[in-house]
Motif scaffolding. Structure first.
Motif, short mmCIF file in Angstrom:
data_model
loop_
_atom_site.label_atom_id
_atom_site.label_comp_id
_atom_site.label_asym_id
_atom_site.label_seq_id
_atom_site.Cartn_x
_atom_site.Cartn_y
_atom_site.Cartn_z
N GLY A 30 0.85 -1.29 0.15
CA GLY A 30 0.17 0.12 -0.17
C GLY A 30 1.03 1.36 0.03
N VAL A 31 0.26 2.42 0.34
CA VAL A 31 1.05 3.45 0.29
C VAL A 31 1.03 4.27 1.82
CG1 VAL A 31 0.80 4.29 -2.02
CG2 VAL A 31 -0.78 5.13 -0.45
N PHE A 32 2.04 4.77 2.08
CA PHE A 32 2.04 5.61 3.53
C PHE A 32 1.48 6.83 3.44
CE2 PHE A 32 4.96 7.80 6.76
CZ PHE A 32 4.12 7.69 7.55
N LYS A 33 0.28 6.90 3.67
CA LYS A 33 -0.48 8.28 3.40
C LYS A 33 -0.42 8.80 2.33
CE LYS A 33 -0.10 9.23 8.63
NZ LYS A 33 0.59 9.96 9.58
N GLU A 34 0.18 10.03 2.13
CA GLU A 34 0.35 10.55 0.62
C GLU A 34 1.78 10.71 0.64
OE1 GLU A 34 -2.45 13.63 1.64
OE2 GLU A 34 -3.18 13.34 -0.63
N GLU A 35 2.58 10.14 1.41
CA GLU A 35 4.08 10.38 1.28
C GLU A 35 4.79 9.45 0.45
OE1 GLU A 35 5.80 11.52 5.35
OE2 GLU A 35 3.81 12.13 5.96
N PHE A 36 5.45 9.61 -0.51
CA PHE A 36 5.97 8.31 -1.24
C PHE A 36 7.41 8.66 -1.45
CE2 PHE A 36 7.18 6.35 -5.51
CZ PHE A 36 6.69 5.36 -5.03
N VAL A 37 8.04 7.42 -0.83
CA VAL A 37 9.60 7.75 -0.87
C VAL A 37 10.32 6.59 -1.83
CG1 VAL A 37 11.73 7.38 0.60
CG2 VAL A 37 9.82 8.50 1.46
N THR A 38 11.21 6.88 -2.45
CA THR A 38 11.68 5.68 -3.35
C THR A 38 13.45 5.49 -2.87
OG1 THR A 38 12.46 7.33 -4.89
CG2 THR A 38 10.59 6.31 -5.29
N CYS A 39 13.69 4.39 -2.87
CA CYS A 39 15.23 3.98 -2.91
C CYS A 39 15.62 3.91 -4.30
CB CYS A 39 15.54 2.65 -2.21
SG CYS A 39 15.14 1.23 -3.06
N GLY A 40 16.95 4.16 -4.70
CA GLY A 40 17.51 4.39 -5.98
C GLY A 40 17.63 5.66 -6.42
N GLY A 41 18.51 5.84 -7.29
CA GLY A 41 18.75 7.36 -7.88
C GLY A 41 20.06 7.44 -8.54
N VAL A 42 20.69 8.72 -8.46
CA VAL A 42 22.07 8.88 -8.75
C VAL A 42 23.04 7.85 -8.07
CG1 VAL A 42 23.97 10.60 -9.22
CG2 VAL A 42 21.30 10.91 -9.77
N ASN A 43 23.77 7.36 -8.55
CA ASN A 43 24.88 6.45 -8.12
C ASN A 43 25.79 7.42 -6.99
OD1 ASN A 43 27.48 5.18 -7.59
ND2 ASN A 43 26.72 3.74 -8.51
N LEU A 44 25.72 7.10 -5.74
CA LEU A 44 26.61 7.86 -4.80
C LEU A 44 28.21 8.05 -4.91
CD1 LEU A 44 24.77 7.17 -1.45
CD2 LEU A 44 24.19 8.69 -3.16
N LYS A 45 28.73 6.89 -5.43
CA LYS A 45 30.11 7.12 -5.85
C LYS A 45 30.42 8.23 -6.85
CE LYS A 45 30.76 2.27 -4.74
NZ LYS A 45 31.23 0.97 -5.35
N GLU A 46 29.48 8.52 -7.71
CA GLU A 46 29.64 9.76 -8.51
C GLU A 46 29.57 11.31 -8.19
OE1 GLU A 46 28.12 6.65 -12.08
OE2 GLU A 46 26.84 8.39 -11.63
N VAL A 47 29.26 11.39 -6.76
CA VAL A 47 29.13 12.55 -6.04
C VAL A 47 30.00 12.94 -5.04
CG1 VAL A 47 27.09 14.09 -4.96
CG2 VAL A 47 26.50 12.29 -6.70
N ASN A 48 30.68 14.14 -4.90
CA ASN A 48 31.44 14.52 -4.16
C ASN A 48 30.64 14.85 -2.88
OD1 ASN A 48 33.28 15.72 -2.17
ND2 ASN A 48 34.27 16.74 -3.85
N PHE A 49 30.66 14.15 -1.57
CA PHE A 49 29.71 14.67 -0.46
C PHE A 49 30.30 15.67 0.40
CE2 PHE A 49 27.06 11.02 -1.77
CZ PHE A 49 25.86 11.23 -1.17
N LYS A 50 31.32 16.19 -0.05
CA LYS A 50 31.80 17.47 0.35
C LYS A 50 31.08 18.60 0.08
CE LYS A 50 36.36 15.60 2.02
NZ LYS A 50 37.80 15.99 1.90
N THR A 51 30.94 18.40 -1.19
CA THR A 51 30.14 19.71 -2.17
C THR A 51 28.90 19.31 -2.57
OG1 THR A 51 31.41 19.15 -3.89
CG2 THR A 51 32.42 20.48 -2.30
#
Length: 422
Positions: free
Chosen positions: A353-374
């Motif tokens: 089912g869905v959690f109220k009207e809040e929808f969250v996904t896992c997945g997205g831009v690969n984190l290794k391709e992002v500098n997490f300092k900036t």
């Protein structure tokens, strides 16, 4: 010679987009910051979150502890939270006149209990810092600027709107949430996308044991599921609904098992321990005690365990105990079946089912391709990411907003800098 101000475009008018735009405009007043929102009403998810109260963050002020609430992205967020965490979020809103309160479970809300307080705060901060907000402005395509020889420049982008308008900018912050268009733009600019699948959802279960029990809840239940060698479990409050199960335990398990459940098409066996505070031996002792002390009492109306009455009656009926049956008539065989039903009953998940009207996904831009300092792309200089477009998701309780605030703040602090450092 007239020096043109650095032009920063934020695509996405949600929590991350606003927070990144505001941070950039406040940190670099000389920069021109434009926020593009496809819809007519920005911050729509903020408005409905927490049942309209807005669960801003969670009162976990230790970065090492905070990352434990993220099924995906916790490792990458560890350093990010050392630079901007929940405590900083509280201070940020307090400095702008919004006080937050902490509920017993750690969730933090505005003291007004209204998401409009957060929405108004973000709009006012954007206005005061000079962010240009353009509503109803859907983006069609994003291109890297090129030289006369058609070679990509180190920085600089052209954004084509659905209206046909084209304008150039020096930096882009993609804060498009789980919108597939955002993933497509990131992929076009060279990024790998981890396939998005739903997270934070309730379990659809049609089972006679749960029938007519909608609204019944237990303070603590252990849910366990597994496919092959992968076994996952969560302990917490559980709510029986018209369609199956909800509540923190179910929602957290859905987050940690998001990919596992997706891969089995949301059809698998769920094991429920309704009384995880007691081991089977203790349950046996408690049940035998009432059998000894109240042998002539009806089992259905004399429950020795901390369970809702209707749930108890449903579970004993499931093992064949009639409404009039007395404790003295309980055989050892049925006693064993009852203990098993209480501590490891098996239920078939048939969907989500869905959690109220809040929808969250896992997945997205690969984190290794992002500098997490900036939060800048390691592949495309001048491109930044914040919020749910990244392969980050937290459990329920304000953690998804906190990752949005953190990643947006770091992006905002960096992308107004005249020098690109990747």
């Amino acid at each position: 010679m007239i020096v043109q101000p650095l032009k920063v475009v934020v695509i996405g008018g949600g929590a991350a987009g606003f927070f990144g735009a505001i941070t950039c405009a406040e940190t670099y007043p000389q920069a021109q910051v434009i926020l593009l929102e496809a819809g007519r009403q920005p911050l729509s998810k903020v408005r409905i979150s927490g049942g309209g109260r807005c669960n801003v963050t969670h009162a976990c002020f230790d970065p090492a502890g905070l990352v434990q609430y993220y099924p995906r992205g916790g490792k990458a967020l560890r350093g990010a939270f050392s630079r901007f965490q929940a405590k900083d979020t509280v201070v940020w809103f307090s400095d702008r006149g919004v006080q937050l309160k902490t509920e017993p479970d750690g969730r933090m809300f505005p003291i007004t209990d209204s998401s409009e307080t957060i929405v108004d705060c973000l709009f006012e901060a954007a206005r005061a810092s000079g962010v240009q907000i353009r509503r109803g402005t859907p983006v069609d395509k994003i291109f890297r600027q090129v030289t006369s020889l058609n070679q990509p420049l180190d920085t600089g982008f052209e954004i084509q709107l659905k209206s046909g308008e084209i304008f150039k900018c020096d930096r882009i912050l993609l804060a498009t949430g789980s919108n597939p268009q955002g993933y497509r733009w990131a992929k076009t600019l060279g990024h790998t996308i981890e396939p998005p699948v739903p997270s934070l959802f309730t379990f659809t279960i049609s089972d006679p044991r749960l029938q007519d029990l909608a609204g019944v809840s237990v303070e603590s239940a252990r849910l366990r599921l597994g496919v092959g060698k992968t076994q996952l479990e969560q302990i917490g409050p559980l709510l029986i609904t018209h369609w199956g199960l909800s509540g923190p335990a179910a929602l957290k398990l859905s987050a940690w098992a998001a990919r596992m459940l997706h891969d089995c098409n949301y059809r698998t066996t769920l094991q429920i321990n309704w009384l995880p505070q007691y081991n089977p031996e203790k349950l046996r002792e408690m049940l035998l005690a009432v059998k000894s002390q109240l042998p002539q009492r009806a089992i259905s109306t004399n429950c020795p365990l901390p369970l809702p009455r209707r749930l108890w009656q449903s579970l004993i009926a499931a093992v064949g105990i009639s409404g009039e049956q007395r404790w003295a008539e309980l055989s050892n065989k049925v006693l064993n079946q009852l203990i098993q039903e209480l501590s490891e009953g098996k239920y078939q998940i048939q969907g989500k089912g869905v959690f109220k009207e809040e929808f969250v996904t896992c997945g997205g831009v690969n984190l290794k391709e992002v500098n997490f300092k900036t939060m800048e792309s390691r592949i495309c200089p001048g491109l930044y990411f914040a919020g749910e477009i990244l392969d980050i998701d937290g459990v329920t309780g304000g953690f998804n907003f906190q990752s949005a605030w953190t990643t947006a703040y770091l992006a905002g602090q960096a992308m107004g800098n005249e020098e690109i450092k990747n």
